[in-house]
Design a protein around this motif. Structure first.
Motif, PDB file in Angstrom:
ATOM      1  N   VAL A   1       1.043  -1.423  -0.095  1.00 20.11           N
ATOM      2  CA  VAL A   1      -0.005   0.096  -0.092  1.00 20.11           C
ATOM      3  C   VAL A   1       0.835   1.300  -0.105  1.00 20.11           C
ATOM      4  O   VAL A   1       1.926   1.175   0.681  1.00 20.11           O
ATOM      5  N   GLN A   2       0.694   2.228  -0.826  1.00 26.13           N
ATOM      6  CA  GLN A   2       1.366   3.531  -1.179  1.00 26.13           C
ATOM      7  C   GLN A   2       0.530   4.695  -0.669  1.00 26.13           C
ATOM      8  O   GLN A   2      -0.687   4.683  -0.964  1.00 26.13           O
ATOM      9  N   GLY A   3       0.925   5.714  -0.519  1.00 28.33           N
ATOM     10  CA  GLY A   3       0.269   7.033  -0.052  1.00 28.33           C
ATOM     11  C   GLY A   3       1.277   8.368  -0.382  1.00 28.33           C
ATOM     12  O   GLY A   3       2.489   8.131  -0.803  1.00 28.33           O
ATOM     13  N   PHE A   4       0.720   9.445  -0.393  1.00 30.41           N
ATOM     14  CA  PHE A   4       1.535  10.710  -0.917  1.00 30.41           C
ATOM     15  C   PHE A   4       1.110  11.579   0.176  1.00 30.41           C
ATOM     16  O   PHE A   4       0.205  12.017   0.259  1.00 30.41           O
ATOM     17  N   ALA A   5       2.227  12.329   0.611  1.00 34.41           N
ATOM     18  CA  ALA A   5       2.049  13.380   1.503  1.00 34.41           C
ATOM     19  C   ALA A   5       2.633  14.805   0.750  1.00 34.41           C
ATOM     20  O   ALA A   5       3.695  14.755   0.463  1.00 34.41           O
ATOM     21  N   PRO A   6       1.782  15.708   0.357  1.00 36.19           N
ATOM     22  CA  PRO A   6       2.075  16.822  -0.167  1.00 36.19           C
ATOM     23  C   PRO A   6       2.890  17.709   0.517  1.00 36.19           C
ATOM     24  O   PRO A   6       2.935  17.552   1.871  1.00 36.19           O
ATOM     25  N   ARG A   7       3.673  18.688   0.035  1.00 34.57           N
ATOM     26  CA  ARG A   7       4.906  19.465   0.621  1.00 34.57           C
ATOM     27  C   ARG A   7       3.953  20.110   1.949  1.00 34.57           C
ATOM     28  O   ARG A   7       4.707  20.404   2.848  1.00 34.57           O
ATOM     29  N   SER A   8       2.980  20.634   1.364  1.00 34.68           N
ATOM     30  CA  SER A   8       2.265  21.393   2.296  1.00 34.68           C
ATOM     31  C   SER A   8       1.817  20.821   3.727  1.00 34.68           C
ATOM     32  O   SER A   8       1.592  21.335   4.806  1.00 34.68           O
ATOM     33  N   GLU A   9       1.905  19.522   3.851  1.00 36.45           N
ATOM     34  CA  GLU A   9       1.590  18.626   4.930  1.00 36.45           C
ATOM     35  C   GLU A   9       2.931  17.906   5.442  1.00 36.45           C
ATOM     36  O   GLU A   9       2.708  16.802   6.228  1.00 36.45           O
ATOM     37  N   LEU A  10       3.924  18.465   5.207  1.00 36.58           N
ATOM     38  CA  LEU A  10       5.331  17.734   5.540  1.00 36.58           C
ATOM     39  C   LEU A  10       5.866  18.575   6.953  1.00 36.58           C
ATOM     40  O   LEU A  10       6.731  17.903   7.552  1.00 36.58           O
ATOM     41  N   GLY A  11       5.124  19.363   7.416  1.00 40.91           N
ATOM     42  CA  GLY A  11       5.631  20.316   8.440  1.00 40.91           C
ATOM     43  C   GLY A  11       6.779  21.122   8.474  1.00 40.91           C
ATOM     44  O   GLY A  11       7.474  20.812   9.407  1.00 40.91           O
ATOM     45  N   LEU A  12       7.079  21.365   7.265  1.00 40.94           N
ATOM     46  CA  LEU A  12       8.439  22.015   6.827  1.00 40.94           C
ATOM     47  C   LEU A  12       8.534  23.516   7.189  1.00 40.94           C
ATOM     48  O   LEU A  12       7.309  24.176   7.142  1.00 40.94           O
ATOM     49  N   GLU A  13       9.478  24.318   7.645  1.00 45.06           N
ATOM     50  CA  GLU A  13       9.642  25.631   7.776  1.00 45.06           C
ATOM     51  C   GLU A  13       9.503  26.272   6.138  1.00 45.06           C
ATOM     52  O   GLU A  13       9.922  25.659   5.123  1.00 45.06           O
TER      53      GLU A  13
END
Length: 850
Positions: A604-616
Motif C-alpha cells: 500500500v502506498q500514499g502521498f504526503a504533499p509538501r504542505s503537509e510535511l511540517g516544513l519551515e
C-alpha cells in the motif's frame, strides 16, 4: 528385465561374493542433455602375468614353493582380518550397500538373486531421457509445476509445454495460453530434458526440467506400430467443422477426433490441448488414425501384448495386465507384456493403508492391473502403480491442507528405522500420511517400534502433500505445533515473527522461520540507517525478531527496523483500511520537490504533499527527510477504487481551519524576517499563521523587477498587501504581484467560479511541450494548449513563457465535473482595458527603506 549378464571371471569371483550384486550401468551426470550417450564398449582385460608351463611342471624348488605358500597364507590372513573389521563397522550402522540398493535403479542388468528393494526415484538418479507420469500442481504464466513420483517436483517451461509453441505456431508470450490448455490436477506424461548440476544452484535444490512435447515422448513411435485399441496421447492441432485434427508429434501420420461422440456428447477443446484417446480405426492409405476420447473407455483400455515391443515404446500412463513375480522389502515385482518386469513401491499399492502384514495380500503369480509410472530407457528400469485412482486414470484427491493439525491420527504401520504410516481422519475420506523418522520427535529416537505401536493415536501436522501418490507428509515434533508461521498461508502482513539468518547478500538477508519458510529482509530494512557492510550487522545463524511487510506469490519480505518492530499503531495493509484520521507508521520510498511518497504493509502506498510535511518556509523536503526513513503519518483522505491515499506528517495541526481564521484570496500584511535564495520569509500579522513565503517570481509582475526588489530587500521591510495564494502546512503561500492583488476578488478558487469568455489574471505554474498550466487560488489550475497560447507554432513555448510569469487568459471552455478549464493566452483574445501590468511598474508594495 531381460536376460541376466554373464558372471565375472573366476579370478574376481571370490572377492565379488562378499558384495551384493549391483547393476551395471553407464554413469550419468546431472547436467547431461537429452541426447543419449553411447553405450559403453565392452573390452577384455588381459592378465599381465606370463603363461605357466602346461603339464603340471614347475621350475621352483621345494624350498622356494614353501616360501611362496607361506607368503600367500600371510597375505590371505591380513586380507581376511581387514574384511572382518570392515564387516563389523558395517554392522554398527546401516549398510552402505543397502542404502545404495534402496536408492538405485535396476533393469535387465540384475545378476544373481532378486533385488531386495524396489526401483526408487531420487533426485540423484534422475537423468535426461527418463519418462514419468506426473500431476500438474501449478499452472503459471511462464511455466508448469509437475508433481513426480517420490515426492519430486519438475518444471516445464512454456516453450516445452506444447508442440505448438516449440514449432513457433503460437508465441510463448501469450500469458493465457498455458491456463487455456492445462488444468491443476491433470495427469500428464513427461520426459526429463535437463537436470541442473550440483553447482548450478548451491543454495537451493537441483531443478528437474521436463518437456510435454510429443515430439520427444513419441520419438520411437511409428505408424506401423499403431494398432486398434491402443491408447495414444495427441494434441489438438486445429479445430475443423466436424472434428479436431490431432498431431502425435511425428510428421509421418496424423489423427482425427469427431466433434460429437456416438452418444451425442460434443467435446469442446482448445488448440494445443493434450488429449488421450483410443484408436478406433486406421486409414493406412491416408495415414490417419481415427480416435475416440470417451473417458470411460480410455480409463479401461489395457495395452495388449505386441510382438517385438521395445522399451522405447513404453509410455507412462499405459495400463497393463501384470503378474506378481515376488514381494520385496518395500514393494512388489511384476512381470508384464511378456518381456518386461517392473516394481511397485509400497506407496503405490492398491491398498493405500498397507499394514505390517501387507505382503500376505500379494501372493506370487497373482494377476493384477497396473499403470506404468516411469521408464528409464538407459537402465531399462520400470516403475508401476496400482493406486486405484491412477489405475482409473485420475489423480488422487487431496483432502488435507499443509499446516492442518489432526489430533487423533491412527498409526497403521511402523517401519523400523524409517518412519510411520498414519491414517488421518480427514473428510470425506481418510488420507494416508507418512512421517519420517527425522520428523517423529525433537529428540533422537533409536527404535520406533518401542515408542509407537499399530493402532496408537497421535497428533500430527501436515507438512506437505505428494499429489501423485495421494500421500500427505506429516510431522509429530512438539516444536512443529509452536509458532504462528508454519506455511506461507499463515503469514500475515504486520505480524511479528522470529527467524534465523541463513544467508547475507548484497541485496539483503535471507531469513528462515522455524517451520522452514523463508523470507527476504531487503537491505533498506535491515536497519533504521543505511548499512555499508550488511554482513557485519547480520551474522549467519543469528536469531532475530522481524515484522512481515508483505507476502506475494510465496515471496515474503520482512523488516528489522526498530521503529516498525516496536510500533503499537494500527497496521495499514490495504487501501480499504485507510480511514480518514488514521495515524500509522510507514516508510518513505521517494522524495520529490512537491512531496513524499510513503509505503505501508502489503504494497500500500500514499502521498504526503509538501504542505503537509511540517516544513519551515523555504526548507526543501530532502533536507529534512531521506528515503527509507520511518515516519508517523495521518490519513487525510483515501480513494480505494483508485488506490490513492493522501497523507500528512502533521499529526496534530496547531492551526484551525481556513474558514475559522483566514481564507484564500484575502489580503494580509507581513514583515520580512529573512531572505533565502529562492524566497522571502515574512512574519504575517494574522491570527493562526505566524509565517508566510513569497517566492522570488511573486515579488513583482515583471521578472527583472522581481529580481531587483529581492536584491535590496532587508529584514524589517513591511509589505502592506500580500495575497494569500495557498496553505503550506502552518504557513501561508503569498504573492506580491500587483496584477493578482488588484484582481483578488475576481480570482477563482474552484472550477465553478469560471465564466466562459471572461478574461482573468493568473500565473504560469508549469510548462510542457504541448502547452502551459496557469494557476489561480489554491490548486485551481487551467491549461492553455500551445496553439491557443502562441501564434507561432514553430516557436519553443518554453522560451516565450517562464514559470511564475503573470498572465491574462481568456476562458474558452469549462468542464466543472472533470475540473478542466481551457484558456487562450494569445494577446488578440485577451484584450482588456485593465492596466495592471503597466501600473505594477510604478506601484509601491510597502513602506520602509529599500
Amino acid at each position: 528385465m531381460a536376460k541376466p549378464q554373464q558372471q565375472k571371471s573366476t579370478q574376481s569371483k571370490s572377492n565379488d561374493s562378499l558384495k551384493p550384486q549391483r547393476t551395471t550401468k553407464t554413469k550419468r551426470k546431472p547436467g547431461d542433455s537429452l541426447v543419449r550417450p553411447e553405450k559403453p564398449i565392452s573390452f577384455q582385460i588381459e592378465d599381465d602375468v606370463p603363461d605357466f608351463p602346461r603339464g603340471g611342471g614347475s621350475s621352483l624348488s621345494r624350498r622356494e614353493e614353501d616360501e611362496v605358500r607361506a607368503e600367500v597364507d600371510a597375505e590371505f590372513e591380513q586380507e581376511q582380518l581387514r574384511l572382518n573389521r570392515k564387516s563389523q563397522n558395517q554392522k554398527r550402522k546401516k549398510s552402505f550397500y543397502e542404502e545404495d540398493d534402496l536408492g538405485s535403479l535396476f533393469g535387465e542388468g540384475i545378476t544373481g538373486k532378486l533385488p531386495k528393494f524396489v526401483n526408487k526415484i531420487t533426485l540423484k538418479n534422475v537423468s535426461p531421457g527418463m519418462k514419468f507420469l506426473g500431476v500438474i500442481a501449478e499452472v503459471n504464466e511462464k511455466d508448469l509445476v509437475i508433481s513426480l513420483p517420490g515426492g519430486l517436483r519438475g518444471l516445464v517451461r512454456a516453450s516445452e509445454a506444447s508442440d505448438l509453441i516449440a514449432a513457433n505456431e503460437i508465441k510463448d508470450s501469450d500469458h493465457n495460453f498455458l491456463s487455456s490448455i492445462f488444468l491443476v490436477g491433470q495427469l500428464v506424461s513427461c520426459i526429463v530434458v535437463q537436470v541442473d548440476d550440483d553447482n548450478t544452484d548451491r543454495k537451493g535444490k537441483r531443478k528437474i526440467w521436463l518437456s510435454l512435447c510429443l515430439e520427444l515422448l513419441n520419438k520411437s513411435l511409428t505408424f506401423d506400430a499403431v494398432q486398434e485399441g491402443m491408447v495414444l496421447t495427441a494434441y489438438v492441432k486445429s479445430i475443423e467443422d466436424h472434428g479436431y485434427i490431432l498431431h502425435f508429434g511425428l510428421p509421418s501420420f496424423s489423427g482425427f477426433l469427431p466433434r460429437k461422440s456416438k452418444d451425442g456428447f460434443e467435446m469442446k477443446v482448445n488448440a494445443g490441448q493434450l488429449l488421450q484417446g483410443v484408436v478406433r480405426s486406421i486409414d493406412k492409405a491416408r495415414r490417419v488414425v481415427h480416435m475416440s476420447s470417451d473417458p470411460d473407455i480410455v480409463s479401461k483400455c489395457v495395452t495388449k501384448d505386441i510382438k517385438g515391443i521395445s522399451i522405447d515404446l513404453l509410455v507412462p500412463g499405459m495400463m497393463v495386465n501384470a503378474r506378481i513375480q515376488s514381494t520385496l522389502e518395500n514393494g512388489i515385482m511384476l512381470s508384464f507384456l511378456t518381456y518386461f518386469t517392473g516394481t511397485v513401491d509400497i506407496f503405490h499399492l492398491e491398498n493405500m493403508f498397507p499394514s505390517a502384514t501387507w505382503k500376505e495380500e500379494y501372493n506370487q503369480h497373482k494377476k493384477v492391473i497396473a499403470r506404468i509410472l516411469f521408464v528409464d530407457p538407459l537402465t531399462r528400469a520400470v516403475g508401476l502403480t496400482m493406486n486405484s485412482h491412477l489405475v482409473h486414470n485420475n489423480a488422487p484427491p487431496s483432502h488435507v491442507k499443509t499446516g492442518e493439525i489432526y489430533d487423533r491420527s491412527r498409526v497403521v504401520r511402523v517401519d523400523r528405522g524409517m518412519g510411520l504410516l498414519l491414517e488421518i481422519p480427514s473428510t470425506p475420506v481418510s488420507t494416508p500420511a507418512y512421517v519420517s523418522i527425522f520428523d517423529v520427535s525433537d529428540e533422537e529416537i533409536q527404535k520406533l517400534e518401542k515408542k509407537f505401536k499399530e493402532g496408537n493415536h497421535v497428533r500430527v501436522r501436515v507438512l506437505g502433500f505428494r499429489h501423485l501418490e495421494g500421500l500427505a507428509m506429516g510431522v509429530l515434533k512438539a516444536s512443529a505445533f509452536e509458532g504462528s508461521v508454519f506455511t506461507h498461508s499463515d503469514v500475515k502482513p504486520g505480524m511479528v515473527v522470529k527467524g534465523k539468518i541463513i544467508s547475507v547478500e548484497s541485496f539483503g538477508a535471507i531469513v528462515q522461520f522455524f517451520s522452514g519458510v523463508k523470507a527476504l529482509c531487503p537491505l533498506p530494512h535491515m536497519s533504521e540507517f543505511d548499512i555499508a557492510k550488511p554482513r557485519k550487522k547480520f551474522k549467519v545463524g543469528a536469531e532475530l525478531v522481524f515484522r512481515v511487510l508483505g507476502c506475494k506469490s510465496k515471496r515474503i519480505t520482512v523488516t528489522h527496523k526498530k521503529t516498525l518492530l516496536k510500533s503499537k499503531l494500527k497496521i495499514l495493509s490495504s487501501y480499504t483500511d485507510a480511514t480518514d484520521g488514521l495515524v500509522t507508521h510507514g516508510w518513505i520510498t521517494k522524495i520529490e520537490k512537491h512531496g513524499c511518497f510513503v509505503r505501508f504493509y502489503n504494497g500500500v502506498q500514499g502521498f504526503a504533499p509538501r504542505s503537509e510535511l511540517g516544513l519551515e518556509p523555504g526548507v526543501e523536503p530532502n533536507s529534512m527527510y531521506h528515503a527509507g526513513q520511518v515516519v508517523k503519518c495521518r490519513v487525510l483522505s483515501a480513494a480505494p477504487a483508485t488506490r490513492r491515499i493522501n497523507l500528512s506528517f502533521i499529526i496534530s495541526p496547531t492551526r484551525g481551519s481556513a474558514e475559522d481564521t483566514i481564507k484564500l484570496g484575502v489580503l494580509v500584511s507581513g514583515v520580512v524576517e529573512r531572505v533565502t535564495p529562492n524566497a522571502v520569509i515574512v512574519h504575517v500579522e494574522a491570527s493562526g499563521y505566524v509565517k508566510g513565503t513569497v517566492q522570488t517570481e511573486h515579488l513583482a509582475d515583471h521578472q527583472g523587477q522581481a529580481t531587483s526588489i529581492k536584491s535590496i530587500l532587508k529584514p524589517g521591510y513591511k509589505f502592506d498587501q500580500l495575497l494569500v495564494l495557498d496553505f503550506d502546512g502552518n504557513n501561508l503561500v503569498l504573492s506580491a504581484k500587483y496584477s493578482l492583488i488588484n484582481s483578488a476578488k475576481e480570482l477563482p478558487a474552484d472550477a465553478t467560479q469560471f465564466d466562459p469568455n471572461s478574461v482573468i489574471h493568473g500565473y504560469i505554474c508549469n510548462i510542457i511541450e504541448s502547452g502551459c498550466f496557469v494557476r489561480f487560488l489554491g490548486r485551481v489550475t487551467a491549461f492553455s494548449p500551445k496553439h491557443k497560447a502562441i501564434d507561432d507554432q514553430q516557436a519553443d513555448i518554453s522560451k516565450v513563457f517562464y514559470i511564475g510569469q503573470s498572465v491574462r487568459g481568456h476562458v474558452l471552455n469549462v468542464d466543472s465535473e472533470m475540473d478542466r478549464i481551457t484558456l487562450s493566452l494569445k494577446q488578440s483574445s485577451c484584450f482588456s482595458k485593465d492596466a495592471s501590468f503597466l501600473e505594477a511598474i510604478f506601484s509601491s508594495g510597502g513602506e520602509g527603506h529599500l
